[in-house]
Design a protein around this motif. Sequence first.
Motif, mmCIF file in Angstrom:
data_model
loop_
_atom_site.group_PDB
_atom_site.id
_atom_site.type_symbol
_atom_site.label_atom_id
_atom_site.label_comp_id
_atom_site.label_asym_id
_atom_site.label_seq_id
_atom_site.Cartn_x
_atom_site.Cartn_y
_atom_site.Cartn_z
ATOM 1 N N PRO A 127 0.827 -1.207 0.000
ATOM 2 C CA PRO A 127 0.000 0.000 0.000
ATOM 3 C C PRO A 127 0.863 1.260 0.000
ATOM 4 C CG PRO A 127 -0.757 -1.559 1.661
ATOM 5 C CD PRO A 127 0.583 -2.049 1.175
ATOM 6 N N ASN A 128 0.357 2.315 -0.595
ATOM 7 C CA ASN A 128 1.012 3.615 -0.515
ATOM 8 C C ASN A 128 0.387 4.399 0.627
ATOM 9 O OD1 ASN A 128 1.373 2.630 -3.359
ATOM 10 N ND2 ASN A 128 2.570 4.495 -3.511
ATOM 11 N N VAL A 129 1.140 5.340 1.165
ATOM 12 C CA VAL A 129 0.650 6.099 2.307
ATOM 13 C C VAL A 129 1.048 7.565 2.163
ATOM 14 C CG1 VAL A 129 2.728 5.487 3.639
ATOM 15 C CG2 VAL A 129 0.664 6.266 4.843
ATOM 16 N N LEU A 130 0.117 8.446 2.453
ATOM 17 C CA LEU A 130 0.399 9.881 2.482
ATOM 18 C C LEU A 130 1.066 10.187 3.815
ATOM 19 C CD1 LEU A 130 0.219 12.879 1.741
ATOM 20 C CD2 LEU A 130 -2.194 12.838 2.441
ATOM 21 N N VAL A 131 2.328 10.642 3.744
ATOM 22 C CA VAL A 131 3.066 10.961 4.969
ATOM 23 C C VAL A 131 3.626 12.374 4.908
ATOM 24 C CG1 VAL A 131 3.737 8.609 5.588
ATOM 25 C CG2 VAL A 131 5.150 9.903 4.011
ATOM 26 N N VAL A 132 3.770 12.956 6.094
ATOM 27 C CA VAL A 132 4.394 14.273 6.229
ATOM 28 C C VAL A 132 5.424 14.182 7.354
ATOM 29 C CG1 VAL A 132 2.354 15.541 5.448
ATOM 30 C CG2 VAL A 132 2.642 15.055 7.890
ATOM 31 N N SER A 162 8.678 10.928 -12.583
ATOM 32 C CA SER A 162 7.497 11.175 -13.407
ATOM 33 C C SER A 162 6.987 9.860 -13.982
ATOM 34 C CB SER A 162 7.844 12.141 -14.552
ATOM 35 O OG SER A 162 8.226 13.393 -14.037
ATOM 36 N N GLY A 163 5.679 9.687 -13.893
ATOM 37 C CA GLY A 163 5.072 8.476 -14.415
ATOM 38 C C GLY A 163 5.054 7.317 -13.441
ATOM 39 N N THR A 164 5.476 7.530 -12.202
ATOM 40 C CA THR A 164 5.417 6.472 -11.195
ATOM 41 C C THR A 164 4.079 6.527 -10.473
ATOM 42 O OG1 THR A 164 6.432 7.904 -9.534
ATOM 43 C CG2 THR A 164 7.915 6.507 -10.835
ATOM 44 N N ALA A 165 3.815 5.505 -9.661
ATOM 45 C CA ALA A 165 2.541 5.452 -8.932
ATOM 46 C C ALA A 165 2.373 6.664 -8.022
ATOM 47 C CB ALA A 165 2.471 4.161 -8.120
ATOM 48 N N GLN A 166 3.468 7.103 -7.395
ATOM 49 C CA GLN A 166 3.375 8.265 -6.506
ATOM 50 C C GLN A 166 2.943 9.515 -7.263
ATOM 51 O OE1 GLN A 166 5.965 6.176 -6.818
ATOM 52 N NE2 GLN A 166 7.005 5.807 -4.865
ATOM 53 N N HIS A 167 3.448 9.657 -8.490
ATOM 54 C CA HIS A 167 3.073 10.798 -9.327
ATOM 55 C C HIS A 167 1.588 10.733 -9.667
ATOM 56 C CE1 HIS A 167 3.875 13.196 -13.309
ATOM 57 N NE2 HIS A 167 3.168 13.878 -12.429
ATOM 58 N N THR A 252 0.878 -0.428 -4.818
ATOM 59 C CA THR A 252 1.982 -0.684 -5.738
ATOM 60 C C THR A 252 2.372 -2.150 -5.688
ATOM 61 O OG1 THR A 252 2.823 1.571 -5.468
ATOM 62 C CG2 THR A 252 4.343 -0.059 -6.350
ATOM 63 N N TRP A 253 2.299 -2.822 -6.850
ATOM 64 C CA TRP A 253 2.766 -4.209 -6.923
ATOM 65 C C TRP A 253 4.191 -4.247 -7.457
ATOM 66 C CZ3 TRP A 253 4.503 -5.773 -11.607
ATOM 67 C CH2 TRP A 253 3.967 -5.162 -12.750
ATOM 68 N N PHE A 254 4.898 -5.277 -7.073
ATOM 69 C CA PHE A 254 6.270 -5.484 -7.513
ATOM 70 C C PHE A 254 6.406 -6.935 -7.969
ATOM 71 C CE2 PHE A 254 6.172 -2.210 -4.322
ATOM 72 C CZ PHE A 254 7.007 -1.224 -4.813
ATOM 73 N N GLY A 255 7.036 -7.139 -9.133
ATOM 74 C CA GLY A 255 7.154 -8.497 -9.642
ATOM 75 C C GLY A 255 8.353 -8.675 -10.542
ATOM 76 N N LEU A 256 8.715 -9.910 -10.788
ATOM 77 C CA LEU A 256 9.896 -10.238 -11.583
ATOM 78 C C LEU A 256 9.523 -10.599 -13.021
ATOM 79 C CD1 LEU A 256 11.672 -12.262 -8.808
ATOM 80 C CD2 LEU A 256 12.609 -10.214 -9.897
ATOM 81 N N LEU A 257 10.350 -10.127 -13.957
ATOM 82 C CA LEU A 257 10.163 -10.401 -15.379
ATOM 83 C C LEU A 257 11.511 -10.674 -16.014
ATOM 84 C CD1 LEU A 257 8.484 -7.467 -14.590
ATOM 85 C CD2 LEU A 257 7.222 -8.248 -16.583
ATOM 86 N N VAL A 258 11.472 -11.294 -17.205
ATOM 87 C CA VAL A 258 12.687 -11.553 -17.985
ATOM 88 C C VAL A 258 12.413 -11.150 -19.431
ATOM 89 C CG1 VAL A 258 13.550 -13.441 -16.551
ATOM 90 C CG2 VAL A 258 11.922 -13.941 -18.384
ATOM 91 N N PRO A 259 13.447 -11.058 -20.276
ATOM 92 C CA PRO A 259 13.212 -10.765 -21.693
ATOM 93 C C PRO A 259 12.249 -11.783 -22.310
ATOM 94 C CG PRO A 259 15.527 -10.513 -21.185
ATOM 95 C CD PRO A 259 14.890 -11.103 -19.959
ATOM 96 N N ALA A 260 11.405 -11.331 -23.216
ATOM 97 C CA ALA A 260 10.310 -12.144 -23.752
ATOM 98 C C ALA A 260 10.762 -13.449 -24.404
ATOM 99 C CB ALA A 260 9.508 -11.320 -24.749
ATOM 100 N N ALA A 261 11.944 -13.469 -25.018
ATOM 101 C CA ALA A 261 12.398 -14.658 -25.747
ATOM 102 C C ALA A 261 13.050 -15.710 -24.845
ATOM 103 C CB ALA A 261 13.372 -14.253 -26.849
ATOM 104 N N THR A 262 13.039 -15.491 -23.553
ATOM 105 C CA THR A 262 13.621 -16.473 -22.629
ATOM 106 C C THR A 262 12.876 -17.806 -22.752
ATOM 107 O OG1 THR A 262 14.179 -14.690 -21.082
ATOM 108 C CG2 THR A 262 14.171 -16.935 -20.213
ATOM 109 N N PRO A 263 13.583 -18.930 -22.867
ATOM 110 C CA PRO A 263 12.927 -20.228 -23.016
ATOM 111 C C PRO A 263 11.878 -20.496 -21.937
ATOM 112 C CG PRO A 263 15.259 -20.465 -23.425
ATOM 113 C CD PRO A 263 15.060 -19.054 -22.926
ATOM 114 N N LYS A 264 10.794 -21.102 -22.365
ATOM 115 C CA LYS A 264 9.664 -21.373 -21.472
ATOM 116 C C LYS A 264 10.080 -22.228 -20.277
ATOM 117 C CE LYS A 264 5.017 -23.407 -21.470
ATOM 118 N NZ LYS A 264 4.009 -24.139 -22.300
ATOM 119 N N GLU A 265 10.988 -23.181 -20.511
ATOM 120 C CA GLU A 265 11.422 -24.057 -19.425
ATOM 121 C C GLU A 265 12.102 -23.264 -18.306
ATOM 122 O OE1 GLU A 265 10.957 -26.294 -23.126
ATOM 123 O OE2 GLU A 265 12.107 -24.488 -22.617
ATOM 124 N N ILE A 266 12.807 -22.206 -18.685
ATOM 125 C CA ILE A 266 13.486 -21.375 -17.693
ATOM 126 C C ILE A 266 12.483 -20.506 -16.938
ATOM 127 C CG2 ILE A 266 15.103 -19.460 -17.387
ATOM 128 C CD1 ILE A 266 16.790 -20.617 -19.621
#
Length: 325
Positions: A127-132, A162-167, A252-266
């Motif tokens: 979660p995001n939170v408004l803080v001061v 710019s362009g982040t969830a906080q923005h 805000t979600w965070f997750g792992l990704l790899v280049p699209a052509a990475t073999p499916k088995e990996i």
Amino acid sequence: MPFRARRLAAMLIPFSALAIANVCSAQIWPTKTITVVVPFPAGGTTDVLARAIAQKLSPVLNQPVIVDNRPGAGATLGATLVAKSAPDGHTLLMGAVHHTIATSVYKKLPYSFEKDFAPITTVAMVPNVLVVSASKPYKSVKDLIADAKASPGKLAYGSNGSGTAQHVIGTQFQMATGTSLLHVPYKGSAPLTTDMLGGQVDMSFDTITPVISFIKKGMLRPLAVTTAKRSSALPDVPTMQEAGVPGIDIGTWFGLLVPAATPKEITERLNKEIVNIINTPEFKKQMADIGAEPVGNTQAEMARQIKEETEKFAGVVKTGKINVE
């Protein structure tokens, strides 16, 4: 063998060889150090989650797993690096909701977040939170709004770029409250929090993780969380709706990704091993301590999440007239 049959067989050989090569490479993977690229500086939520996964993934794969911080351009510099890296399973991106927003904010991205990456799994939702700063006089969201309306453009909020969830949250907050705030983009949570503690910026809509220790120490004051329900890490802090600001429901979600052509088995092996880590009691406790909610979904579920949020934030960016600064 007839000529046509020989010709067809010849045409198929390269594709068969490629398929065999991919299977073989997947079977012996990993063969070297695995790098998790974090598109923000050290100390922020993206970095904390990446290091938590890396520490536990290394002994499982019998290879070093390191974190490489590549901040800049609202998390798009790090994403570009991974998109253009070898699709061999040795370079991962710790992506986030910011990347689904950047698709609409940055008009000339050198990659497509939907097409150039293969999702592995969503690690956590925070979660995001408004803080001061505790030195500020604001005790509630109502106090903050009143001062912002009295002095349009005077109060400043920081974001991770710019362009982040906080923005986006800051923009929605202004639209919902009829206020005008100054947006100050940073490269990440660590420098933003430092300046907020020092009084250079008045507030932030950051994720809970980088600010929770300062909240517990009484150095920062939380006014509201930006999700539809309260955070288990800050149960006494109201939601924006409860604080009188309707229409804001962003975490805000965070997750792992790899280049699209990475073999499916990996990619399948990565999903299996990382989801196993996420589901351990030790990891769940670690996440609870920093205000994160562990997820660990399938590759298809993460892909669907990315598609839906990319479409949703395209509308938010257009309505809020969010531009790169």
